[in-house]
Design an enzyme around this catalytic site. Structure first.
Site, mmCIF file in Angstrom:
data_model
loop_
_atom_site.group_PDB
_atom_site.id
_atom_site.type_symbol
_atom_site.label_atom_id
_atom_site.label_comp_id
_atom_site.label_asym_id
_atom_site.label_seq_id
_atom_site.Cartn_x
_atom_site.Cartn_y
_atom_site.Cartn_z
ATOM 1 N N HIS A 107 -54.296 44.882 -7.906
ATOM 2 C CA HIS A 107 -54.722 45.939 -8.546
ATOM 3 C C HIS A 107 -56.205 45.643 -8.970
ATOM 4 O O HIS A 107 -56.793 44.368 -9.124
ATOM 5 C CB HIS A 107 -53.919 46.063 -9.869
ATOM 6 C CG HIS A 107 -54.776 46.852 -10.898
ATOM 7 N ND1 HIS A 107 -55.383 46.271 -12.019
ATOM 8 C CD2 HIS A 107 -55.021 48.153 -11.171
ATOM 9 C CE1 HIS A 107 -56.080 47.271 -12.662
ATOM 10 N NE2 HIS A 107 -55.762 48.226 -12.301
ATOM 11 N N VAL A 110 -62.842 49.536 -11.821
ATOM 12 C CA VAL A 110 -63.907 49.495 -12.288
ATOM 13 C C VAL A 110 -64.538 50.759 -13.013
ATOM 14 O O VAL A 110 -64.356 51.788 -12.237
ATOM 15 C CB VAL A 110 -65.277 48.796 -11.515
ATOM 16 C CG1 VAL A 110 -65.157 47.330 -11.377
ATOM 17 C CG2 VAL A 110 -65.157 49.639 -10.055
ATOM 18 N N HIS A 146 -58.663 33.325 -8.235
ATOM 19 C CA HIS A 146 -59.397 33.044 -9.398
ATOM 20 C C HIS A 146 -60.675 32.458 -9.168
ATOM 21 O O HIS A 146 -61.586 32.657 -9.969
ATOM 22 C CB HIS A 146 -58.400 32.015 -10.076
ATOM 23 C CG HIS A 146 -57.342 32.762 -11.043
ATOM 24 N ND1 HIS A 146 -57.533 33.347 -12.220
ATOM 25 C CD2 HIS A 146 -56.028 32.917 -10.523
ATOM 26 C CE1 HIS A 146 -56.220 33.980 -12.550
ATOM 27 N NE2 HIS A 146 -55.379 33.645 -11.522
ATOM 28 N N HIS A 176 -41.901 43.710 -23.661
ATOM 29 C CA HIS A 176 -40.442 43.897 -23.744
ATOM 30 C C HIS A 176 -39.629 43.056 -22.756
ATOM 31 O O HIS A 176 -38.465 42.684 -23.219
ATOM 32 C CB HIS A 176 -40.208 45.553 -23.248
ATOM 33 C CG HIS A 176 -40.361 45.887 -22.002
ATOM 34 N ND1 HIS A 176 -41.776 46.022 -21.715
ATOM 35 C CD2 HIS A 176 -39.949 45.957 -20.823
ATOM 36 C CE1 HIS A 176 -42.016 46.422 -20.416
ATOM 37 N NE2 HIS A 176 -40.831 46.513 -19.838
ATOM 38 N N GLY A 260 -55.063 64.638 -16.527
ATOM 39 C CA GLY A 260 -55.634 64.313 -15.142
ATOM 40 C C GLY A 260 -54.673 64.664 -14.056
ATOM 41 O O GLY A 260 -53.678 65.225 -14.172
ATOM 42 N N ARG A 261 -55.023 64.477 -12.799
ATOM 43 C CA ARG A 261 -54.114 64.789 -11.857
ATOM 44 C C ARG A 261 -53.107 63.627 -11.613
ATOM 45 O O ARG A 261 -53.353 62.414 -11.146
ATOM 46 C CB ARG A 261 -55.119 64.946 -10.520
ATOM 47 C CG ARG A 261 -54.508 65.303 -9.174
ATOM 48 C CD ARG A 261 -55.432 65.655 -8.169
ATOM 49 N NE ARG A 261 -54.796 66.021 -6.827
ATOM 50 C CZ ARG A 261 -54.523 65.258 -5.778
ATOM 51 N NH1 ARG A 261 -54.705 63.946 -5.783
ATOM 52 N NH2 ARG A 261 -53.925 65.997 -4.706
#
Length: 301
Positions: A107, A110, A146, A176, A260-261
């Site tokens: 993922h 920006v 990283h 959770h 939003g869409r």
């Protein structure tokens, strides 16, 4: 020190989306669907989606630029003084779910948010980052990812990587479940200092480093032989991804609060997923290794 320039940010983001999509198309061999849309309340965007590709089972790279007359609750939670202002938000957000269980999900995001009020200078901030979610852990992949994240931030200060890495570990945490979503990366938000040019440059560097962080890992793992066991575990772990995006993710919440869409907001969802009741990996198995050695915050570089 330049002045605020929203059009420069929008141009960069749109070009970044196309650059990432074109590179992923080269790897997969299947074209993304490019879907432009408009938002009735103001703004619009372009969603690029690949489903049932050769390498990517489902991947989305979305650009959006939306506007409104009144700040949504998710945007004023930490800035109550901005309530009631007009706003605009623009960004590129992507999630790639490879078919091969040995290739990690990734993922990246920006974005820039602007709050405006007549007679006052615009209040802006940048945010974003990238993170990696493996199903089977490889130390060399974690170190590489990283290291590239660190490379993207080092020109702006030796303290930024450790700060944004810690922020990422804390953000991509399923309270959770009491577990990390993946092995982290970098995450930042509310960035507006020391000035527009520097904050924008940091956002650009993070966006520009994404492909070099992820593509070598994807190309290394995408043809690894696997069987039903690995596929089953991949689908189980994808369930954690769904839980995070629907329960915790700020972008999802913001998108839904601002009408939003929906198709674009939820393009991050994996195409197939499994849940099991109180399942635990077998001791000493590769699946257990993921939990014991990778789904814990650690210093990889």
């Amino acid at each position: 020190m330049g002045s605020f320039n929203a059009s420069a940010v929008k141009t960069y983001l749109f070009e970044l989306q196309e650059l990432i999509v074109e590179r992923l198309e080269q790897i997969d061999g299947v074209k993304f669907r490019r879907d432009s849309w408009e938002r009735p309340e103001g703004g619009g965007g372009r969603s690029c989606l690949l489903e049932e590709g050769n390498v990517i089972e489902r991947g989305g790279v979305a650009f959006s630029h939306v506007k409104g007359d009144k700040m949504p609750p998710s945007a004023t939670a930490h800035r109550p003084e901005l309530a009631g202002r007009s706003w605009e938000a623009m960004g590129v957000s992507l999630v790639i779910h490879p078919r091969n269980p040995y290739a990690p999900t990734t993922h990246a995001n920006v974005r820039m948010f602007v709050a405006t009020k007549e007679g006052e200078a615009p209040v802006f901030w940048f945010g974003g980052g990238m993170d990696l979610t493996p199903y089977y852990g490889f130390e060399e992949d974690a170190v590489h990812f990283h290291q590239i994240c660190k490379n993207s931030l080092d020109p702006f200060g030796s303290d930024l990587h450790s700060k944004y890495k810690k922020w990422c570990d804390e953000y991509f945490y399923l309270k959770h479940r009491k577990e990390q979503r993946g092995i982290g990366g970098i995450f930042f938000d509310d960035l507006s200092v020391p000035d527009f040019d520097t904050a924008f440059a940091i956002q650009q560097s993070v966006g520009d480093h994404f492909l070099s962080a992820y593509v070598p890992i994807l190309e290394k793992r995408m043809n690894t032989p696997y069987g039903e066991r690995e596929r089953d575990f991949q689908l189980y772990r994808r369930g954690r991804y769904v839980e995070f995006n629907l329960v915790i993710d700020r972008g999802t919440i913001f998108g839904l609060q601002t009408n939003g869409r929906t198709e674009s907001i939820l393009l991050s969802m994996p195409p197939l997923v499994k849940w099991r009741y109180d399942w635990h990996p077998e001791a000493g198995s590769p699946e257990a290794t993921l939990y014991e050695q990778f789904l814990i915050p650690k210093e990889w570089v």
